[in-house]
Design an enzyme around this catalytic site. Structure first.
Site: not given
Length: 429
Positions: A205, A216
């Protein structure tokens, strides 16, 4: 039309076929020995949005992880960093709607208690459970929704594409689409060099507050390759460095960035060590999976209409290449020009020149949308109508050659639109 040849840039590794793999179904559950689920547990006001995800291996397995370098790191990052240090894990539990960041000792207790709840349901040690959260910073997170949600989500675990998709949906915040990838391919790691079918899959996400400094926003990867702890850690670090750490939407690094890799070994075969041909194959598959996920993040940047790929070649050092690429990718002037379909390459040159990297402008070449627009620091005439047509493609490419060495890098970003301001102006309201 220009008579100049385009700048030569490194090949991409987004095509699984280039490494002997192929796309497959299953998402994170493509890896044998992995189950997943995603449910609505009440972390969000909207009961129709899933907000709790769980990925669990059938047994405690090899694990690797990378975490944010932000000094304001969230409670789940602190707990998971300690748990992942063993190189083994059984499960990853993730919630959206609340980051559990800047919540002090109570936040740490909730993160630890969450791991204990999952461990109790799965029958493993609490240290074998990794925890991740995403959402608003500075808001206390209670344990109550975990107490009711964990038993429910454990009972929902399945090894299906649908369950993997549910998990991917449950971690979304301002994302407009879930982000999943899964691939499979033969790897020679059998007893006598026989090939076994290895799977790599995962979800991520991320849409805003993105310039990762480790991985991330949230990412869970799984493979059934029989990686050793050292091999898993090496493969993940290399993949993260070249993919997730090369994404920027808005130059902000989150307090919660976490990337996890579970390696079940359920594909069979001999343990895979660093430096072996089998390791190179699996590491390439993990890199391929991460690169595809990284591109999905940039393409889904908050308010974005374009995926932008920035290549810098001919730099004196890797650090110089990275600095110039990020200066271009983070430039509001470059990003708004792309949104406005304006092939103003001067903004690219200006961004490169401001960042402190030494180069001679007379040595610089620039391509925009695959078209040579600057050679030896001087303008190359372009067809404005042709450039407008090229802007209709979903991906915009920028390539810059500094003429100062042999180092290169690639960074992914997106354009900057009115919607980015609206989304972030209204984030808490």
């Amino acid at each position: 039309m220009s008579t100049f040849a385009p700048i030569a840039v490194p090949a991409t590794v987004t095509d699984p076929a280039s490494i002997g793999f192929a796309p497959c179904e299953g998402g994170v559950c493509a890896a044998a020995g992995v189950k997943a689920a995603g449910i609505s547990a009440g972390f969000r006001k909207n009961p129709n949005r899933k907000d709790l995800a769980l990925v669990a291996a059938d047994e405690t397995c090899v694990c690797a992880a990378t975490f944010t370098q932000n000094r304001f790191c969230a409670a789940p990052v602190q707990v998971s960093r300690a748990h992942a240090a063993s190189g083994h894990a059984r499960a990853v539990i993730l919630n959206s709607g609340n980051a559990n960041a800047a919540t002090g000792d109570p936040g740490l207790e909730v993160a630890r208690s969450t791991a204990e709840l999952v461990a109790g349901e799965l029958g493993c040690a609490a240290d074998d459970v990794l925890v991740a959260s995403t959402g608003v910073i500075g808001v206390p997170l209670g344990i109550d929704k975990f107490e009711t949600g964990v038993p429910t989500i454990v009972s929902a675990l399945e090894a299906t594409s649908a369950s993997a998709h549910d998990a991917a949906c449950a971690v979304m915040t301002t994302d407009t689409v879930p982000k999943e990838v899964s691939i499979e391919g033969p790897v020679a790691c059998g007893a006598n060099g026989e090939q076994v079918m290895v799977h790599v899959g995962g979800f991520t996400k991320g849409s805003g507050m993105i310039q990762p400094n480790m991985a991330t926003m949230l990412c869970v990867l799984a493979t059934d390759a029989p990686l050793t702890i050292g091999a898993a850690q090496s493969a993940l670090r290399a993949a993260v460095y070249n993919t997730f750490n090369k994404v920027t939407v808005d130059s902000d690094t989150s307090t919660n960035d976490s990337c996890f890799l579970l390696a079940t070994g359920a594909a069979g075969g001999e343990p895979i060590e660093v430096g072996t041909p089998a390791y190179e194959q699996v590491a390439a598959a993990i890199r391929c999976t991460c690169e595809n996920l990284a591109r999905k993040i940039a393409a889904d940047g908050e308010g974005a209409t374009k995926l932008v790929t920035v290549d810098v070649v001919g730099a004196a050092t890797d650090a110089d290449a990275d600095t110039v690429a990020r200066a271009i990718a983070n430039s509001p002037l470059v990003k708004t020009a792309i949104f406005g379909h304006d092939a103003n390459w001067g903004r690219i040159a200006g961004a490169a020149g401001k960042c402190g990297v030494l180069f001679d402008q007379e040595d610089v070449d620039i391509d925009f949308l695959g078209v040579p627009v600057c050679r030896s620091g001087l303008t190359v005439p372009m067809d404005e109508e042709d450039m407008l047509r090229r802007f209709e493609d979903p991906e915009v490419t920028i390539a810059v050659s500094l003429g100062a060495g042999a180092a290169s890098t690639r960074v992914w970003t997106c354009d900057l639109t009115h919607d980015y301001v609206t989304i972030n102006g209204d984030y808490r309201t």
